[in-house]
Design a protein around this motif. Sequence first.
Motif, PDB file in Angstrom:
ATOM      1  N   SER A 107       0.807  -1.223   0.000  1.00 12.43           N
ATOM      2  CA  SER A 107       0.000   0.000   0.000  1.00 12.43           C
ATOM      3  C   SER A 107       0.839   1.272   0.000  1.00 12.43           C
ATOM      4  CB  SER A 107      -0.970   0.006   1.174  1.00 12.43           C
ATOM      5  OG  SER A 107      -0.272   0.122   2.396  1.00 12.43           O
ATOM      6  N   GLU A 108       1.937   1.266   0.723  1.00 12.34           N
ATOM      7  CA  GLU A 108       2.716   2.496   0.850  1.00 12.34           C
ATOM      8  C   GLU A 108       3.862   2.611  -0.152  1.00 12.34           C
ATOM      9  OE1 GLU A 108       3.841   3.455   4.851  1.00 12.34           O
ATOM     10  OE2 GLU A 108       1.848   2.974   5.623  1.00 12.34           O
ATOM     11  N   SER A 109       4.406   1.482  -0.563  1.00 11.66           N
ATOM     12  CA  SER A 109       5.560   1.520  -1.470  1.00 11.66           C
ATOM     13  C   SER A 109       5.256   0.933  -2.837  1.00 11.66           C
ATOM     14  CB  SER A 109       6.735   0.758  -0.843  1.00 11.66           C
ATOM     15  OG  SER A 109       7.069   1.300   0.403  1.00 11.66           O
ATOM     16  N   HIS A 110       4.092   0.308  -2.984  1.00 11.36           N
ATOM     17  CA  HIS A 110       3.694  -0.325  -4.244  1.00 11.36           C
ATOM     18  C   HIS A 110       4.698  -1.389  -4.681  1.00 11.36           C
ATOM     19  CE1 HIS A 110       0.644   2.725  -4.290  1.00 11.36           C
ATOM     20  NE2 HIS A 110       1.574   3.656  -4.185  1.00 11.36           N
ATOM     21  N   VAL A 111       5.244  -2.097  -3.685  1.00  8.57           N
ATOM     22  CA  VAL A 111       6.153  -3.211  -3.928  1.00  8.57           C
ATOM     23  C   VAL A 111       5.552  -4.431  -3.242  1.00  8.57           C
ATOM     24  CG1 VAL A 111       8.472  -4.121  -3.478  1.00  8.57           C
ATOM     25  CG2 VAL A 111       8.189  -1.693  -3.997  1.00  8.57           C
ATOM     26  N   SER A 112       5.404  -5.511  -3.978  1.00 12.63           N
ATOM     27  CA  SER A 112       4.844  -6.724  -3.360  1.00 12.63           C
ATOM     28  C   SER A 112       5.886  -7.338  -2.428  1.00 12.63           C
ATOM     29  CB  SER A 112       4.456  -7.734  -4.442  1.00 12.63           C
ATOM     30  OG  SER A 112       5.617  -8.330  -4.998  1.00 12.63           O
ATOM     31  N   PRO A 113       5.423  -8.107  -1.453  1.00 13.67           N
ATOM     32  CA  PRO A 113       6.380  -8.780  -0.571  1.00 13.67           C
ATOM     33  C   PRO A 113       7.345  -9.687  -1.336  1.00 13.67           C
ATOM     34  CG  PRO A 113       4.181  -8.882   0.361  1.00 13.67           C
ATOM     35  CD  PRO A 113       4.040  -8.315  -1.026  1.00 13.67           C
ATOM     36  N   ALA A 114       6.854 -10.360  -2.375  1.00 15.52           N
ATOM     37  CA  ALA A 114       7.727 -11.238  -3.165  1.00 15.52           C
ATOM     38  C   ALA A 114       8.779 -10.422  -3.914  1.00 15.52           C
ATOM     39  CB  ALA A 114       6.897 -12.065  -4.136  1.00 15.52           C
ATOM     40  N   ALA A 129      12.557   0.545   1.627  1.00 20.48           N
ATOM     41  CA  ALA A 129      13.308   0.087   2.808  1.00 20.48           C
ATOM     42  C   ALA A 129      13.115   0.954   4.054  1.00 20.48           C
ATOM     43  CB  ALA A 129      14.783  -0.051   2.469  1.00 20.48           C
ATOM     44  N   PRO A 130      13.157   2.287   3.970  1.00 22.69           N
ATOM     45  CA  PRO A 130      13.006   3.064   5.209  1.00 22.69           C
ATOM     46  C   PRO A 130      11.681   2.811   5.927  1.00 22.69           C
ATOM     47  CG  PRO A 130      13.914   4.450   3.483  1.00 22.69           C
ATOM     48  CD  PRO A 130      13.493   3.156   2.842  1.00 22.69           C
ATOM     49  N   ARG A 131      10.585   2.755   5.211  1.00 22.33           N
ATOM     50  CA  ARG A 131       9.288   2.510   5.845  1.00 22.33           C
ATOM     51  C   ARG A 131       9.192   1.077   6.342  1.00 22.33           C
ATOM     52  NH1 ARG A 131       6.120   2.320   9.235  1.00 22.33           N
ATOM     53  NH2 ARG A 131       3.875   2.455   8.974  1.00 22.33           N
ATOM     54  N   HIS A 132       9.783   0.156   5.579  1.00 16.89           N
ATOM     55  CA  HIS A 132       9.789  -1.239   5.990  1.00 16.89           C
ATOM     56  C   HIS A 132      10.516  -1.405   7.321  1.00 16.89           C
ATOM     57  CE1 HIS A 132       9.935  -5.593   5.697  1.00 16.89           C
ATOM     58  NE2 HIS A 132      11.233  -5.527   5.909  1.00 16.89           N
ATOM     59  N   VAL A 133      11.705  -0.836   7.438  1.00 18.59           N
ATOM     60  CA  VAL A 133      12.473  -0.989   8.680  1.00 18.59           C
ATOM     61  C   VAL A 133      11.782  -0.275   9.841  1.00 18.59           C
ATOM     62  CG1 VAL A 133      14.101   0.955   8.481  1.00 18.59           C
ATOM     63  CG2 VAL A 133      14.819  -1.148   9.580  1.00 18.59           C
ATOM     64  N   GLU A 134      11.135   0.840   9.542  1.00 18.65           N
ATOM     65  CA  GLU A 134      10.359   1.545  10.571  1.00 18.65           C
ATOM     66  C   GLU A 134       9.228   0.649  11.085  1.00 18.65           C
ATOM     67  OE1 GLU A 134       7.283   5.164  10.243  1.00 18.65           O
ATOM     68  OE2 GLU A 134       9.308   5.675   9.557  1.00 18.65           O
ATOM     69  N   ALA A 135       8.565  -0.047  10.166  1.00 18.75           N
ATOM     70  CA  ALA A 135       7.482  -0.952  10.548  1.00 18.75           C
ATOM     71  C   ALA A 135       8.025  -2.154  11.324  1.00 18.75           C
ATOM     72  CB  ALA A 135       6.715  -1.414   9.315  1.00 18.75           C
ATOM     73  N   VAL A 136       9.179  -2.675  10.929  1.00 20.82           N
ATOM     74  CA  VAL A 136       9.795  -3.787  11.661  1.00 20.82           C
ATOM     75  C   VAL A 136      10.061  -3.354  13.104  1.00 20.82           C
ATOM     76  CG1 VAL A 136      11.892  -5.195  11.866  1.00 20.82           C
ATOM     77  CG2 VAL A 136      10.767  -4.928   9.631  1.00 20.82           C
ATOM     78  N   ARG A 137      10.546  -2.136  13.266  1.00 21.55           N
ATOM     79  CA  ARG A 137      10.782  -1.624  14.627  1.00 21.55           C
ATOM     80  C   ARG A 137       9.472  -1.508  15.396  1.00 21.55           C
ATOM     81  NH1 ARG A 137      15.471  -0.534  16.126  1.00 21.55           N
ATOM     82  NH2 ARG A 137      17.156  -0.080  14.702  1.00 21.55           N
ATOM     83  N   GLU A 138       8.456  -0.885  14.779  1.00 21.24           N
ATOM     84  CA  GLU A 138       7.175  -0.664  15.444  1.00 21.24           C
ATOM     85  C   GLU A 138       6.477  -1.974  15.801  1.00 21.24           C
ATOM     86  OE1 GLU A 138       4.903   1.627  12.672  1.00 21.24           O
ATOM     87  OE2 GLU A 138       6.140   3.432  12.929  1.00 21.24           O
TER      88      GLU A 138
END
Length: 155
Positions: free
Chosen positions: A36-43, A116-125
Amino acid sequence: MGETVRWLTPEEQRAWRGFVRLHERLGGRLGRLLQSESHVSPADFAVLVHLTDTPEGRQRYQDLARALEWEKSRMSHHIARMAGRGTVVREDCLEDARGAFVVITDVGRAAVEAAAPRHVEAVRELFMDHVTPSELRVVAEISERVIRKLDEDRS
């Protein structure tokens, strides 16, 4: 077929089911956020991260499939779709005519760098902020030990 099943004890079952739920919920939440935020699928993100972690941003198809635990056909189809979006290219292997490399493109590198920045932020949260440093070391030790065993018993 007369083997005795080693059923899980209540404590083992609690730990296993908790681990599975944690994995499913974190994976689902992170996947939805990426999409939703980065328009990149998990795969796509998994492929791109693996490629950015390798020298020259390239990896043999079979090694990438093994690292991601994907079947050969899934890898082939997914990489074809990613190539169609311009995030990776396929390069023939000069040493082995049957082999090929998956190579990240500038478009793919830009996509993973943006996500990556939002992903790592979410991993932290979602995870890091809820475990102590000592718990984190235990999680890392357990993960590494089980992964080593899985790598030894590859099937």
